[in-house]
Motif scaffolding. Sequence first.
Motif, short mmCIF file in Angstrom:
data_model
loop_
_atom_site.label_atom_id
_atom_site.label_comp_id
_atom_site.label_asym_id
_atom_site.label_seq_id
_atom_site.Cartn_x
_atom_site.Cartn_y
_atom_site.Cartn_z
N ASN A 62 0.80 -1.23 0.00
CA ASN A 62 0.00 0.00 0.00
C ASN A 62 0.84 1.28 0.00
OD1 ASN A 62 -2.32 -1.57 0.04
ND2 ASN A 62 -2.55 -1.45 2.26
N ARG A 286 -4.44 1.58 14.37
CA ARG A 286 -4.36 0.91 13.08
C ARG A 286 -5.75 0.61 12.52
NH1 ARG A 286 -0.48 -4.16 12.95
NH2 ARG A 286 0.83 -2.49 13.83
N GLU A 287 -6.67 0.23 13.38
CA GLU A 287 -8.03 -0.07 12.95
C GLU A 287 -8.74 1.19 12.46
OE1 GLU A 287 -11.09 -2.38 11.83
OE2 GLU A 287 -9.14 -3.08 12.58
N LYS A 290 -7.79 2.45 8.89
CA LYS A 290 -8.37 1.73 7.75
C LYS A 290 -9.62 2.40 7.22
CE LYS A 290 -6.76 -2.85 9.30
NZ LYS A 290 -7.20 -4.20 9.74
N HIS A 291 -10.30 3.18 8.03
CA HIS A 291 -11.59 3.77 7.65
C HIS A 291 -11.52 5.28 7.49
CE1 HIS A 291 -13.23 -0.17 8.48
NE2 HIS A 291 -12.70 -0.14 9.69
N LYS A 325 -9.80 1.41 -0.80
CA LYS A 325 -10.36 1.07 0.49
C LYS A 325 -11.61 1.90 0.72
CE LYS A 325 -7.77 4.33 3.46
NZ LYS A 325 -6.93 4.44 4.68
#
Length: 351
Positions: A62, A286-287, A290-291, A325
């Motif tokens: 990425n 980190r979670e 992702k969004h 994403k």
Amino acid sequence: MTAIPKRKALLFLLLTSLIFTSNTLLYRLDAMQPLPSSIGLASLFDCIIVVPLLAYFFIIRNRYPVKYVVLAALAGYAAATFIIPKQHLEAYSFVRYILFAGEGAFVLLELYILYQLLTKVPAFIRHFRQSQADIPAFPYRLEQALAAYFPQSRTTAIYATELAIYYYSLFSWRNKTPSQVLAFTYHKKTGGIALYVMLIHAMLIESIGLHVLLHGWSPIASYVALFLNAYTILLFLAEIQAIRLAPFMVTDRMLYLQAGVMKRLAIPFTAIKSIHSYEGPEKLSREEEKHVFDGVLADFMKEKPLFEIEFHEPQRVHMLYGFSKQVTKAHVRPDDGQAFYEAVASRLVRE
């Protein structure tokens, strides 16, 4: 370019150091003798399979094109020639040709992409020029023109990425920011461009040194590394130009957020739930990352976002080579924060 987290970089260096050190000691310590005849193959596996996989998961994924895995494998093989004694390596000399064949396959793919594009250039150019009045920035116009003449696939996404890199790095130096839309720069109060200039200088120095070092071992490997380093420099130049020429843009119905050449997001105002001052932590988990579309430039010391834009439903972020994403919010830091907020907020009220 997404910055490499320090934790990942340190873990990568630690693991690769352990691999190279353990393999070096294996051949140098008397206590490990005698060694089986197949030990060279095990060490080669560590150097050209395990190390490149670590490079992919910790550094490349990425962030850089997948083709850099081949460069990591070549570098691993170069390290293996210093670590593994000649008598254990001779039986596996064919490995280098497999690696060169892999790099050759990437080059052939590039040539095939170019051939496919050239056969449809006239119609493609006409469509691209006609879209200029409607779509304000190069990547969006390019994607629309490609979609009209090529099937939607990863190959089409590669076309778009390669053309955007070459356009921004080589052919955009006389261009100016689109004037037909509201545009908001996001780099003038940061050291983002200076960071990429520094990286280009480092790559130039590293390219010369690596070319000289590898040329003594294998002229082919030295030129492969030189080609990949040159491509990386083009990527950094494209990033600089995309930052300058593709600011955040506001039209009557759309908000265009592009962070360099690496990622972009086009959102209709009907999909935006709210815009407000960002009051969250400096570093997301980190979670959470992702969004979130991170529209704040990489910098020597990265600043917090000024605004958080929330969406009614997940939106698709386009990244290099067809990667994408789904995000539920965007973080931005425009230079003129107040004007940007008013432009976006006024259109939300209208919608």
